[in-house]
Design an enzyme around this catalytic site. Sequence first.
Site, PDB file in Angstrom:
ATOM      1  N   HIS A 185      -1.108 -13.812 -14.467  1.00 33.66           N
ATOM      2  CA  HIS A 185       0.507 -13.655 -15.144  1.00 33.66           C
ATOM      3  C   HIS A 185       1.605 -14.256 -13.676  1.00 33.66           C
ATOM      4  O   HIS A 185       1.431 -13.687 -12.789  1.00 33.66           O
ATOM      5  CB  HIS A 185       0.790 -12.421 -15.788  1.00 33.66           C
ATOM      6  CG  HIS A 185       0.683 -11.002 -14.690  1.00 33.66           C
ATOM      7  ND1 HIS A 185       1.776 -10.795 -13.989  1.00 33.66           N
ATOM      8  CD2 HIS A 185      -0.394 -10.400 -14.342  1.00 33.66           C
ATOM      9  CE1 HIS A 185       1.413  -9.637 -13.517  1.00 33.66           C
ATOM     10  NE2 HIS A 185       0.095  -9.617 -13.675  1.00 33.66           N
ATOM     11  N   ASP A 202       4.898 -13.147 -13.696  1.00 33.22           N
ATOM     12  CA  ASP A 202       5.812 -12.247 -13.704  1.00 33.22           C
ATOM     13  C   ASP A 202       5.484 -11.063 -12.864  1.00 33.22           C
ATOM     14  O   ASP A 202       4.345 -10.922 -12.523  1.00 33.22           O
ATOM     15  CB  ASP A 202       6.356 -11.659 -15.169  1.00 33.22           C
ATOM     16  CG  ASP A 202       5.309 -10.696 -15.611  1.00 33.22           C
ATOM     17  OD1 ASP A 202       3.977 -11.219 -15.651  1.00 33.22           O
ATOM     18  OD2 ASP A 202       5.561  -9.661 -16.192  1.00 33.22           O
ATOM     19  N   ASP A 254       0.683  -9.016  -6.847  1.00 31.83           N
ATOM     20  CA  ASP A 254       0.533  -8.696  -8.570  1.00 31.83           C
ATOM     21  C   ASP A 254       1.439  -9.625  -9.090  1.00 31.83           C
ATOM     22  O   ASP A 254       2.743  -9.258  -9.299  1.00 31.83           O
ATOM     23  CB  ASP A 254       0.423  -7.318  -8.829  1.00 31.83           C
ATOM     24  CG  ASP A 254       0.572  -7.071 -10.204  1.00 31.83           C
ATOM     25  OD1 ASP A 254      -0.134  -7.711 -10.983  1.00 31.83           O
ATOM     26  OD2 ASP A 254       0.588  -5.825 -10.643  1.00 31.83           O
ATOM     27  N   ASP A 257      -6.708 -10.446 -11.817  1.00 29.53           N
ATOM     28  CA  ASP A 257      -5.425  -9.467 -11.839  1.00 29.53           C
ATOM     29  C   ASP A 257      -6.011  -8.278 -11.180  1.00 29.53           C
ATOM     30  O   ASP A 257      -5.420  -7.212 -11.468  1.00 29.53           O
ATOM     31  CB  ASP A 257      -4.650  -9.133 -13.151  1.00 29.53           C
ATOM     32  CG  ASP A 257      -3.325  -8.673 -13.187  1.00 29.53           C
ATOM     33  OD1 ASP A 257      -2.770  -8.506 -12.083  1.00 29.53           O
ATOM     34  OD2 ASP A 257      -2.903  -8.369 -14.133  1.00 29.53           O
ATOM     35  N   HIS A 304       3.222  -3.170  -6.900  1.00 30.84           N
ATOM     36  CA  HIS A 304       4.446  -2.613  -7.642  1.00 30.84           C
ATOM     37  C   HIS A 304       5.355  -1.810  -6.365  1.00 30.84           C
ATOM     38  O   HIS A 304       6.158  -1.004  -6.807  1.00 30.84           O
ATOM     39  CB  HIS A 304       4.407  -1.786  -8.784  1.00 30.84           C
ATOM     40  CG  HIS A 304       3.711  -2.458  -9.855  1.00 30.84           C
ATOM     41  ND1 HIS A 304       3.493  -1.861 -11.172  1.00 30.84           N
ATOM     42  CD2 HIS A 304       3.039  -3.412  -9.925  1.00 30.84           C
ATOM     43  CE1 HIS A 304       2.836  -2.770 -11.878  1.00 30.84           C
ATOM     44  NE2 HIS A 304       2.716  -3.846 -11.123  1.00 30.84           N
ATOM     45  N   GLU A 322       3.521 -10.041 -18.555  1.00 30.39           N
ATOM     46  CA  GLU A 322       2.530  -9.071 -18.424  1.00 30.39           C
ATOM     47  C   GLU A 322       2.956  -7.871 -18.203  1.00 30.39           C
ATOM     48  O   GLU A 322       2.370  -6.911 -18.838  1.00 30.39           O
ATOM     49  CB  GLU A 322       1.317  -9.719 -17.642  1.00 30.39           C
ATOM     50  CG  GLU A 322      -0.064  -8.859 -17.734  1.00 30.39           C
ATOM     51  CD  GLU A 322      -0.177  -7.523 -16.845  1.00 30.39           C
ATOM     52  OE1 GLU A 322      -1.181  -6.930 -16.834  1.00 30.39           O
ATOM     53  OE2 GLU A 322       0.910  -7.303 -15.942  1.00 30.39           O
ATOM     54  N   GLU A 323       3.492  -7.656 -17.324  1.00 23.32           N
ATOM     55  CA  GLU A 323       3.979  -6.355 -16.822  1.00 23.32           C
ATOM     56  C   GLU A 323       4.966  -5.543 -17.927  1.00 23.32           C
ATOM     57  O   GLU A 323       4.973  -4.247 -17.585  1.00 23.32           O
ATOM     58  CB  GLU A 323       4.825  -6.486 -15.538  1.00 23.32           C
ATOM     59  CG  GLU A 323       4.256  -7.213 -14.197  1.00 23.32           C
ATOM     60  CD  GLU A 323       3.287  -6.252 -13.747  1.00 23.32           C
ATOM     61  OE1 GLU A 323       3.209  -5.197 -14.171  1.00 23.32           O
ATOM     62  OE2 GLU A 323       2.509  -6.685 -12.919  1.00 23.32           O
TER      63      GLU A 323
HETATM   64 ZN    ZN Z   1      -0.715  -7.746 -12.665  1.00 22.09          ZN
END
Ligand code: ZN
Length: 414
Positions: free
Chosen positions: A80, A82, A143, A200, A384, A177-178
């Site tokens: 992904h 994003d 990520d 991921d 994150h 995705e997030e």
């Molecule tokens: Zn991810």
Amino acid sequence: MAAKLLDRFLRYVQVETQSDDRSPNCPSTPGQLNLQRMLKSELEQLGAADVILTPEGYLMATIPATSKRQGIPTVAFFAHVDTAPDFSGRNVKPIVHRNYQGGPIRFPDDPRLVLDAKSAPDLLHAKGKDLVTASGTTLLGADDKAGVAILVTLADTLLRNPKLKHGKIRLCFTPDEEIGRGVDRLNLQQLNADVAYTLDGGPPGEICWETFSADAAEVTIEGVSTHPGEARSKGMVSAIQLAAKLINSLPREQCAPESTSDREGFIHPTRIEGGVERSVIKMILRDFELDGLAAKRKIVQRLCEGLRAAEPRARIRCQIRKQYRNMAYWLRQNMQPVDHARSAVRSLGLEPIDRAIRGGTDGSRLTEKGLPCPNLFTGMHNIHGPLEWVAVQDMELAVKQCVALAHSWVTKLR
Ligand SMILES: [Zn+2]
């Protein structure tokens, strides 16, 4: 391979691609399209076939088969583009720590931050590797830019080495995705794959083929608003007070994210907003098993019933909707996609590690829709947040894992 892989990763993390759940658009933010356009032209230059960027922001490409054998399943790899909205992803300044020697890593833009084995035990395995971190004020975005860089490097590797035998490979770069919309607008017929993997996951060797099952609850409380000076005589019913009562009645000890781990599920209020007249509580419900999830729905519904009984003048509505289901329910019926991944990990000299994800992946919904889709490692850690890091050598291992996996599907036919 490592130099090009690192170069790609460093370029991708500098493109701002945070997704935004307040936007109704797909992709939710324009930055994601900027990265997709960049990837599109890179894949075209590498010689990938059928490179298509859909209006909804999905980028797909094909690496044609090099094996002439018939009936090889088409394998799709997903990443992904994003990054998480939880922490700033603007002006990411990646820092490369070559030949990491253990010891604490400090950050130029926030001297209070320290990354060490206490905050990241996996650093103990990173000695001698080249690490990448952000500069202290943003997340890094490994990520899932690690997954993105791994897949572009996979395309590069396979297209330059036609002697590596594999069937048809599909690459798919997804937006959003997030914020849980990663496969909402994906056309599975257009993707046209038999089995898929998301890139991921975390440390080398990890294979995730079990996720939470998830529902979302929204409780709307309508009270009676009056002037506070006459609230007693006019019969004020405060939706705020009722919302607080409901939240306080949730079983926090056994059933909150803060008090659970491993295979335990939870009920988690994620947002509360409103006033005296009307308040809305949003919650997420999570459990690995369907009966555990049903029990959590019951808890929320019973609490709402209790509130109705205690305050008949209020109107309380409880809406619960399905989000995604544990991919293991389907994968257990046919473990081939996981077995091929395990054999690919073993070919790297690593022992496969099964990890159940306390969350969901795009693969949860793909698997339920009929495209089995375990999640593979990329090497990302501490995601994150500002302490996020990844080792270039681990990303390189992930590319090799994908090469071995593509080959594994040639040699062991159904
Ligand atoms: Zn991810």
